[in-house]
Design an enzyme around this catalytic site. Structure first.
Site, PDB file in Angstrom:
ATOM      1  N   LYS A 126      28.172  33.073  44.304  1.00 35.31           N
ATOM      2  CA  LYS A 126      29.271  32.453  43.579  1.00 35.31           C
ATOM      3  C   LYS A 126      28.710  31.494  42.530  1.00 35.31           C
ATOM      4  CE  LYS A 126      31.963  34.574  46.524  1.00 35.31           C
ATOM      5  NZ  LYS A 126      32.190  34.100  47.859  1.00 35.31           N
TER       6      LYS A 126
ATOM      7  N   TRP B  87      38.504  32.678  54.262  1.00 37.99           N
ATOM      8  CA  TRP B  87      37.126  32.513  54.732  1.00 37.99           C
ATOM      9  C   TRP B  87      37.092  31.569  55.918  1.00 37.99           C
ATOM     10  CZ3 TRP B  87      34.643  36.425  53.300  1.00 37.99           C
ATOM     11  CH2 TRP B  87      34.783  36.968  52.014  1.00 37.99           C
TER      12      TRP B  87
ATOM     13  N   ASP C 121      31.182  25.289  54.818  1.00 34.28           N
ATOM     14  CA  ASP C 121      30.959  26.476  54.011  1.00 34.28           C
ATOM     15  C   ASP C 121      31.195  26.037  52.566  1.00 34.28           C
ATOM     16  OD1 ASP C 121      31.061  28.821  52.581  1.00 34.28           O
ATOM     17  OD2 ASP C 121      32.616  29.776  53.807  1.00 34.28           O
TER      18      ASP C 121
HETATM   19  C1  LIG Z   1      32.533  34.740  49.221  1.00 30.65           C
HETATM   20  C2  LIG Z   1      32.689  33.761  50.310  1.00 30.65           C
HETATM   21  C3  LIG Z   1      32.251  34.013  51.624  1.00 30.65           C
HETATM   22  C4  LIG Z   1      31.658  35.329  52.035  1.00 30.65           C
HETATM   23  O1  LIG Z   1      30.389  35.475  51.577  1.00 30.65           O
HETATM   24  P1  LIG Z   1      29.501  36.763  51.932  1.00 30.65           P
HETATM   25  O2  LIG Z   1      28.213  36.405  51.291  1.00 30.65           O
HETATM   26  O3  LIG Z   1      30.177  37.951  51.325  1.00 30.65           O
HETATM   27  O4  LIG Z   1      29.410  36.878  53.406  1.00 30.65           O
HETATM   28  C5  LIG Z   1      32.403  33.015  52.559  1.00 30.65           C
HETATM   29  N1  LIG Z   1      32.964  31.839  52.249  1.00 30.65           N
HETATM   30  C6  LIG Z   1      33.406  31.559  51.014  1.00 30.65           C
HETATM   31  C7  LIG Z   1      34.013  30.232  50.725  1.00 30.65           C
HETATM   32  C8  LIG Z   1      33.284  32.512  50.008  1.00 30.65           C
HETATM   33  O5  LIG Z   1      33.720  32.239  48.769  1.00 30.65           O
END
Ligand SMILES: *Cc1c(COP(=O)(O)O)cnc(C)c1O
Length: 361
Positions: free
Chosen positions: A193, A101, A169
Site C-alpha cells: 500500500k 481487515w 495493522d
Molecule cells: C491490504 C490490507 C491487508 C491485507 O494485506 P495482504 O498483504 O493482502 O494480506 C490487511 N490489512 C489492511 C489494513 C490492508 O489494507
C-alpha cells in the site's frame, strides 16, 4: 513512457526513482554483474540492504534499535492476523472492529483464544472510528487497524490503552501520517500500500514485550523472536520486494521523512474532500464523521450507478486508473498514498469539478 494517475488501493503506486533503481538492480546489482534476484541473501552486499532498511524504518519512526526490532516477512498482512495471536495471545485480547481487515484479524485470533470486540462500527457500515472505547484493562494486547483501506476511515490519534500492549495493522498508512509509534508494542504492514511492492510485510516489534511475553511452544518459523534473533534472515527473505521497500524508505527520507509527507498527505486529501464537500448532493463521502476521513483512501459515491460507471469510463482515457470502490462499499475510492504526486490529486479534483458541472442535471 507516460505515467498514469494511479489511484489503485494496492498493490499501488511506487515512486518513479524507486522503479528506476529497481530496474537497474534487476539487471546489475551494485556493479556485481548479477541481478538483485541472483545473489545470495547471505552475501554481505545483500545483508546491507536488510540492515539499512531496518535502520531507515526505525529512523523514520523515531524509534531506537535498543527498544524495537524490524523484521521483513512473507505471507502478507493477513498472515500477521494469525501470527500476532499465535505469539502473544495467552488468554484474551481486545480488538477494535473498524472494517473488513479488522474483522478478518478478529476471526483469525478467535481460533486461538478469547477475543473481546471492545468497539465496532459495523452496525453503521464502518463509517466512523469508535470513540471513548472501554478496554478490558487486563487483555494480553489491544489490536487496532489504523487505516481502513476499504471504508476510508483512519485513526488520526493513537489510542491510550494504559499498560496493555498496543498492536496495530498499519498496512495502508504506515509512514504516511505522524504517529506516536512509541505507544505501540507491535506494528505490521503489508508493503504494497504505502512502502513497497507486494510480497513483503514489515513488522516492528518492541523487544521487551517479545522477550517477556512471546509464546515459546509454537513452531519456530512462526515465532517473531526467531526472525528478530536472525536479523530477519532466518530463511530466504522476499529478496526483491524487500530491496524495493528499502529504496522506498530512502526515497521517503529524501523527501523529508514523515514530517514532510504528513503535511503533503493532509493537503492531498483536502483537495478531494473539498470537492466532495462543495457538492454534497452529488458527491457523497461515505465516512460520516469528518475527522475520521482517511488521508490515504478517499471514498465517495455518486447519485446513480450509471453516473458512477460514467465517472470511471471517462476517467480512463484521461489516464486515471484504480478509482472503482471496493465491492463491499461500491462507489469510488481514490487511494492517494505517499508516492501519489500532488499533481495527480489536483488532476482528479479538477476532473471531479468538471464532471459535476456536466452531469449535475
Ligand atoms: C491490504 C490490507 C491487508 C491485507 O494485506 P495482504 O498483504 O493482502 O494480506 C490487511 N490489512 C489492511 C489494513 C490492508 O489494507
Amino acid at each position: 513512457m507516460q505515467r498514469a494517475h494511479n489511484f489503485f488501493a494496492g498493490p499501488a503506486i511506487l515512486p518513479v526513482p524507486v522503479l528506476e533503481e529497481t530496474r537497474d538492480a534487476v539487471m546489475d546489482f551494485a556493479g556485481l554483474g548479477v541481478s538483485i534476484m541472483e545473489i545470495s541473501h547471505r552475501d554481505k552486499v545483500y545483508e546491507k540492504v536488510v540492515t539499512e532498511a531496518q535502520a531507515d524504518a526505525l529512523a523514520l519512526m523515531g524509534l531506537s534499535a535498543d527498544e524495537y526490532s524490524v523484521i521483513f516477512l512473507g505471507g502478507g498482512a493477513t498472515t500477521q492476523f494469525a501470527l500476532v495471536p499465535l505469539n502473544f495471545l495467552q488468554k484474551k485480547a481486545d480488538y477494535v472492529n473498524t472494517g473488513e481487515w479488522a474483522s478478518k484479524a478478529i476471526k483469525e485470533a478467535k481460533t486461538l483464544g478469547e477475543i473481546t470486540e471492545v468497539a465496532s462500527s459495523k452496525e453503521s457500515k464502518f463509517t466512523f472510528i469508535p470513540k471513548n472505547i472501554k478496554y478490558s484493562g487486563d487483555a494480553d494486547y489491544v489490536h487496532i487497524t489504523t487505516n481502513n483501506t476499504i471504508y476510508g476511515t483512519q485513526w488520526k490519534t493513537d489510542p491510550d490503552v494504559g499498560s496493555v500492549p498496543l498492536v496495530a495493522d498499519m498496512s495502508s498508512d504506515i509512514l504516511g501520517i505522524k504517529r506516536d509509534f512509541k505507544k505501540y508494542s507491535l506494528m505490521y504492514a503489508g508493503a504494497q500500500k504505502n512502502i513497497g511492492p507486494a510480497g513483503v510485510v514489515m513488522v516492528v516489534i518492541k523487544k521487551a514485550w517479545m522477550e517477556a511475553k512471546g509464546k515459546q511452544n509454537i513452531p519456530s518459523i512462526f515465532k517473531y523472536k526467531t526472525h528478530v534473533d536472525a536479523g530477519s534472515l532466518a530463511n530466504t527473505p522476499p529478496a526483491l520486494p524487500l530491496f524495493v521497500l528499502g529504496r522506498t524508505l530512502k526515497w521517503l527520507i529524501g523527501k523529508g521523512g514523515i514530517e514532510a509527507i504528513h503535511t503533503q498527505n493532509e493537503k492531498k486529501a483536502k483537495l478531494l474532500y473539498d470537492v466532495i464537500d462543495a457538492y454534497p448532493n452529488f458527491y457523497k463521502g461515505t465516512v460520516t464523521v469528518k475527522e475520521d476521513r482517511s488521508w490515504m483512501n478517499v471514498t465517495f459515491v455518486l447519485p446513480t450507478p450509471e453516473l458512477e460507471e460514467k465517472f470511471i469510463a471517462e476517467a480512463k482515457p484521461k489516464k486515471m486508473l484504480g478509482l472503482k470502490g471496493h465491492r463491499s462499499v461500491g462507489g469510488m475510492r481514490a487511494s492517494i498514498y505517499n508516492a501519489c504526486p500532488v499533481e495527480s490529486v489536483e488532476f482528479l479534483a479538477k476532473y471531479m469539478e468538471e464532471f459535476y458541472k456536466v452531469n449535475k442535471g
